[in-house]
Enzyme design. Structure first.
Site, mmCIF file in Angstrom:
data_model
loop_
_atom_site.group_PDB
_atom_site.id
_atom_site.type_symbol
_atom_site.label_atom_id
_atom_site.label_comp_id
_atom_site.label_asym_id
_atom_site.label_seq_id
_atom_site.Cartn_x
_atom_site.Cartn_y
_atom_site.Cartn_z
ATOM 1 N N GLY A 187 0.823 -1.195 0.163
ATOM 2 C CA GLY A 187 0.222 0.119 -0.059
ATOM 3 C C GLY A 187 0.800 1.236 -0.079
ATOM 4 N N ARG B 257 1.120 -5.328 -4.969
ATOM 5 C CA ARG B 257 1.420 -6.740 -4.204
ATOM 6 C C ARG B 257 1.761 -7.672 -5.123
ATOM 7 N NH1 ARG B 257 -2.770 -3.485 -1.158
ATOM 8 N NH2 ARG B 257 -1.954 -2.849 0.721
ATOM 9 N N THR C 250 4.317 2.965 5.790
ATOM 10 C CA THR C 250 2.981 2.654 5.638
ATOM 11 C C THR C 250 2.041 3.643 6.641
ATOM 12 O OG1 THR C 250 1.528 0.963 6.597
ATOM 13 C CG2 THR C 250 3.545 0.617 7.244
ATOM 14 N N ASP D 51 -0.163 2.683 8.239
ATOM 15 C CA ASP D 51 -0.714 1.799 9.558
ATOM 16 C C ASP D 51 0.162 2.090 10.677
ATOM 17 O OD1 ASP D 51 -2.804 0.831 7.986
ATOM 18 O OD2 ASP D 51 -1.854 -0.972 7.371
ATOM 19 N N ASP E 89 2.320 0.110 11.531
ATOM 20 C CA ASP E 89 2.464 -1.140 12.460
ATOM 21 C C ASP E 89 3.769 -1.918 12.288
ATOM 22 O OD1 ASP E 89 2.177 -1.694 9.796
ATOM 23 O OD2 ASP E 89 0.478 -3.087 10.228
ATOM 24 N N ARG F 256 -6.264 -2.625 8.878
ATOM 25 C CA ARG F 256 -6.902 -3.872 8.896
ATOM 26 C C ARG F 256 -6.526 -4.819 9.807
ATOM 27 N NH1 ARG F 256 -6.873 -5.695 2.842
ATOM 28 N NH2 ARG F 256 -4.669 -5.319 3.101
HETATM 29 O O1 F6P Z 1 -1.427 0.275 3.567
HETATM 30 C C1 F6P Z 1 -2.243 -0.400 4.525
HETATM 31 C C2 F6P Z 1 -3.691 -0.303 4.446
HETATM 32 O O2 F6P Z 1 -3.904 0.868 4.340
HETATM 33 C C3 F6P Z 1 -4.225 -0.920 5.258
HETATM 34 O O3 F6P Z 1 -4.572 -0.225 6.671
HETATM 35 C C4 F6P Z 1 -5.753 -1.323 4.488
HETATM 36 O O4 F6P Z 1 -6.539 -2.293 5.095
HETATM 37 C C5 F6P Z 1 -4.984 -1.655 3.367
HETATM 38 O O5 F6P Z 1 -3.905 -0.970 3.237
HETATM 39 C C6 F6P Z 1 -6.020 -1.517 2.001
HETATM 40 O O6 F6P Z 1 -5.322 -1.730 1.007
HETATM 41 P P1 F6P Z 1 -5.854 -1.873 -0.557
HETATM 42 O O7 F6P Z 1 -7.197 -1.453 -0.737
HETATM 43 O O8 F6P Z 1 -4.789 -1.009 -1.602
HETATM 44 O O9 F6P Z 1 -5.526 -3.375 -0.941
#
Ligand code: F6P
Length: 331
Positions: free
Chosen positions: A14, A75, A128, A130, A132, A174
């Protein structure tokens, strides 16, 4: 490690505000250390497909303030396979890349570890929204994302206050509630739901709204991390329990966009600089992290084993800010 002459840089997973600032810092630090820098597009998929772009000090001009990533991101499913990883190594060898700077989150670093095991030195830069990543206090993009969320929620609050409504706002996260809790404290939320804290709906939501109402409030803001439940479901449950008709907002990907703020530009620039310094000084296979405001290098294997726990102290702070009916009536 032999003296490095050429490295690659990629962004993966992301995106987050500040990734471009990190790419710029990597390229400019490389150039000033007589190291060529090749941009790998679309993360590890780009390594597999030999999808690259030559970068220099000029070509990374004017990207410091831009959100997103000029290198694109992905990804890569192919990189999860042995065949894909072997192709990625072949590309590194064909392009003469003696190291890769991988900018991203947890998945990016797991990919980097695989690459290092196949003999390609890597340095990871945590980015990121997040926040995390276990080995670092801070990840690039978190502060900008928090500010974006706060700006949106402040606007929501205005209209919720006028109409005396309840708002349920879903923020990203998430698997982690760092963003939700930080934002929840900063907007004075009535309740914050995070994946790390088991949700007792009656106590954590219904009673908070009731207490707040009894203390005189007529509008309520519930912040929920996506990993703790869907805002829509929580809104329905609030309706079923106390008859209110909450308004639902899912902030979604708006939180990942926008121009990085000062903290993210500065942190990204320092991290990108130290990533290349590590290579230039003969080190690799590490993650660049922040600890107590300083930049440190952590060996990648060790970095991936570190866990970061949501500070429950922050949860207590959020709870302590709730208007208390008892205090209120005593005054
Ligand atoms: O980058 C991390 C994040 O923002 C998470 O918090 C989220 O769940 C996820 O990416 C969503 O990513 P995408 O919709 O791009 O798969």
């Amino acid at each position: 490690m032999e003296k490095i002459k050429r490295i690659g840089v990629l962004t993966s997973g992301g995106d987050s505000p500040g990734m471009n600032a990190a790419v710029r810092a990597v390229v400019r630090t490389a150039v000033s250390n007589d190291i060529e820098c090749i941009g790998i597009r679309r993360g590890y998929q780009g390594l597999i497909n030999s999808d690259f772009v030559n970068l220099n000090s000029i070509s990374v001009g004017h990207i410091l303030s831009r959100g997103g990533t000029i290198l694109y991101t992905a990804r890569s499913e192919d990189f999860m396979t042995e065949k894909g990883r072997k192709k990625a190594v072949t590309t590194c060898k064909m392009l003469g890349l003696q190291g890769i700077v991988a900018i991203g989150g947890d998945g990016t670093f797991r990919g980097a570890l695989e690459l290092s095991r196949l003999g390609i030195p890597v340095v990871g830069v945590p980015a990121t929204i997040d926040n995390d990543i276990g080995c670092t206090n801070y990840t690039i993009g978190f502060d900008t994302a928090c500010n974006t969320a706060i700006e949106c929620i402040d606007k929501l609050r205005d209209t919720m206050q006028s109409h005396e409504r309840c708002s349920v706002v879903e923020v990203m996260g998430r698997n982690a509630g760092f963003l939700a809790l930080y934002v929840g404290i900063a907007v004075g939320a009535t309740a914050v739901l995070v994946p790390e804290h088991p949700v007792d709906f009656q106590k954590d939501v219904v009673e908070r709204i009731q207490d707040s109402r009894l203390a005189g409030n007529t509008h309520f803001m519930i912040v929920v991390a996506e990993g703790a439940g869907s805002a829509l479901d929580i809104g329905k449950k609030i309706h079923d329990s106390i008859g209110m008709e909450p308004r639902i907002t899912v902030l979604g990907h708006i939180q990942r966009g926008g121009s990085p703020n000062a903290r993210d530009r500065e942190t990204a620039t320092r991290m990108g600089y130290y990533a290349v310094r590590a290579f230039a000084e003969g080190r690799g296979n590490c993650i660049i992290a922040t600890q107590e405001g300083s930049i440190v290098e952590i060996p990648i294997e060790e970095a991936l084993q570190r866990k970061k726990h949501l500070q429950m102290e922050r949860y207590e702070v959020m709870e302590a800010m709730q208007v208390s009916r008892i205090r209120h009536t005593e005054e």
